[in-house]
Design a protein around this motif. Structure first.
Motif, short mmCIF file in Angstrom:
data_model
loop_
_atom_site.label_atom_id
_atom_site.label_comp_id
_atom_site.label_asym_id
_atom_site.label_seq_id
_atom_site.Cartn_x
_atom_site.Cartn_y
_atom_site.Cartn_z
N VAL A 281 0.86 -1.18 0.00
CA VAL A 281 0.00 0.00 0.00
C VAL A 281 0.90 1.23 0.00
N THR A 282 0.76 2.04 -1.05
CA THR A 282 1.55 3.27 -1.16
C THR A 282 0.61 4.45 -1.26
N ILE A 283 0.78 5.43 -0.36
CA ILE A 283 -0.03 6.65 -0.39
C ILE A 283 0.90 7.85 -0.48
N ASP A 284 0.70 8.64 -1.52
CA ASP A 284 1.51 9.83 -1.75
C ASP A 284 3.00 9.49 -1.74
N GLY A 285 3.33 8.37 -2.35
CA GLY A 285 4.73 7.96 -2.48
C GLY A 285 5.32 7.25 -1.28
N ILE A 286 4.54 7.07 -0.23
CA ILE A 286 5.06 6.44 0.99
C ILE A 286 4.53 5.00 1.09
N ASP A 287 5.44 4.05 1.21
CA ASP A 287 5.08 2.65 1.39
C ASP A 287 4.72 2.43 2.86
N LEU A 288 3.42 2.37 3.15
CA LEU A 288 2.98 2.29 4.55
C LEU A 288 3.42 1.00 5.23
N MET A 289 3.56 -0.06 4.46
CA MET A 289 3.94 -1.35 5.04
C MET A 289 5.38 -1.35 5.56
N SER A 290 6.19 -0.41 5.09
CA SER A 290 7.60 -0.38 5.47
C SER A 290 7.86 0.50 6.69
N LEU A 291 6.82 1.18 7.21
CA LEU A 291 7.01 2.15 8.28
C LEU A 291 7.05 1.49 9.65
N SER A 292 7.79 2.10 10.55
CA SER A 292 7.77 1.68 11.96
C SER A 292 6.45 2.14 12.58
N SER A 293 6.16 1.69 13.77
CA SER A 293 4.91 2.07 14.45
C SER A 293 4.82 3.58 14.63
N LYS A 294 5.93 4.21 15.01
CA LYS A 294 5.95 5.66 15.20
C LYS A 294 5.74 6.39 13.88
N GLU A 295 6.42 5.91 12.83
CA GLU A 295 6.27 6.54 11.51
C GLU A 295 4.86 6.37 10.97
N LEU A 296 4.25 5.21 11.24
CA LEU A 296 2.89 4.95 10.77
C LEU A 296 1.90 5.86 11.46
N ARG A 297 2.09 6.09 12.77
CA ARG A 297 1.19 7.00 13.49
C ARG A 297 1.24 8.40 12.88
N LYS A 298 2.42 8.83 12.51
CA LYS A 298 2.57 10.15 11.89
C LYS A 298 1.93 10.17 10.50
N ALA A 299 2.15 9.10 9.74
CA ALA A 299 1.59 9.02 8.38
C ALA A 299 0.07 9.03 8.41
N ARG A 300 -0.51 8.43 9.44
CA ARG A 300 -1.98 8.37 9.54
C ARG A 300 -2.61 9.75 9.74
#
Length: 347
Positions: free
Chosen positions: A62-81
């Protein structure tokens, strides 16, 4: 903007492996409203929750706005959300907080100060038409007003994407229309990309630029909403469209007819032209409209008509050939007394 590649989600139960989403790939463009439609259990809500990793996909990307969400850490995912807003059928408001506090809740979680938080919440309440309800509690609001609060809250952190999970299913038809109008306004004014889950084809018809139809975890048809309504390729899609545009003629009425019954579809500019009346005059045959309707999808007309044609058989056939050449497709409804009726494409 949003890229879903070979995404699958499976669950393990006592009965074995359950497939929620089965190898789905979709691309959703920046600034469009994309609908995902299907019956209960089709996997559409699971797919939506995979977009912000509320459900972690078993396989895929799953890529949103160029960011691969599956590759993010928990902290990075919270920010991306924070750039992905979400609204639900059940509103999910905190009943002990006022409307303005509910809207500001996401800002508080993002570390925004109290004064700025209140100012932003008030701006959003004005956007959704609830400025006068700021200090009321959710229990004092109607269903449509609660959903407007949910939308305002979802917009708090200036998201680039808004995910809507059956956002109008709990609302009456009039309120549904007002919420869809608001979502259209948000889409145009904020340039927001909206992904909308629904089981109602009327919702797709009203707001979606493109859509996908799901069944048993898979996408069975995808494309421009107008094209799908005008020329559905899948049997399930046809059933969904019939809930909005139904041209079924009662058998009792068919038994009374003596001429040739035809189903005509007029797309685009053809829907506004006098094609049928011109042909009737040219071939000296008579026409009786049994059913007729013009729908507007993406502001383009789509006409559906069922007609009885009477006259010399050769002239009727010539008229059908002319209609087929002009419209691209004409269906003859043959009255079968023993098995209702079937449809066959005219040559």
């Amino acid at each position: 903007m949003i890229s879903i590649q070979q995404l699958s989600k499976t669950y393990t139960s006592k009965e074995g492996t359950v497939v929620g989403v089965d190898d789905v790939s979709l691309s959703i463009n920046q600034g469009e409203v994309f609908g995902i439609v299907g019956y209960s259990g089709a996997g559409k809500s699971t797919l939506l929750r995979c977009l912000n990793i509320l459900e972690r996909p078993t396989n895929g990307k799953v890529t949103i706005d160029g960011i691969d969400l599956m590759s993010l850490s928990s902290k990075e995912l919270r920010k991306a959300r924070q750039s992905i807003g979400m609204i639900f059928q059940g509103f999910h408001l905190t009943m002990a907080k006022t409307v303005v506090e509910n809207v500001g809740f996401a800002l508080k979680a993002a570390g925004v100060g109290r004064v700025e938080r209140k100012q932003r919440a008030e701006e959003l309440l004005e956007l959704v038409g609830l400025s006068d309800k700021a200090n009321q509690y959710p229990a004092q609001l109607s269903g449509g007003q609660k959903q407007r609060v949910s939308i305002a809250r979802a917009l708090a952190n200036n998201p680039k994407v808004l995910l809507c999970d059956e956002a109008t299913s709990a609302l009456d038809p009039n309120t549904t229309q007002s919420i869809l109008h608001l979502l259209k306004k948000i889409n145009k004014e904020l340039g927001l990309t909206i992904v909308l889950i629904t089981h109602e084809m009327e919702v797709v018809k009203e707001i979606c630029d493109r859509c996908a139809v799901m069944e048993q975890g898979r996408v069975v048809e995808e494309g421009d909403t107008y094209d799908i309504f005008a020329n559905p390729q899948n049997e399930l899609t046809e059933r969904f469209i019939k809930t909005v545009i139904d041209f079924t003629i009662p058998e009792a009425l068919l038994k009374k007819t003596q001429g040739t019954i035809v189903l005509l579809k007029f797309t685009g500019e053809l829907a506004g032209e006098a094609i049928v009346s011109d042909l009737l005059q040219e071939h000296r045959i008579r026409g009786n409209i049994l059913h007729g309707k013009i729908d507007y999808i993406q502001e383009k007309p789509l006409g559906t008509f069922v007609m009885e044609l009477k006259g010399d058989e050769q002239e009727v056939n010539r008229a059908l050939a002319s209609l087929g050449a002009t419209l691209g497709e004409v269906e003859v409804i043959e009255n079968d007394r023993s098995t209702d009726y079937t449809m066959a494409r005219a040559e």
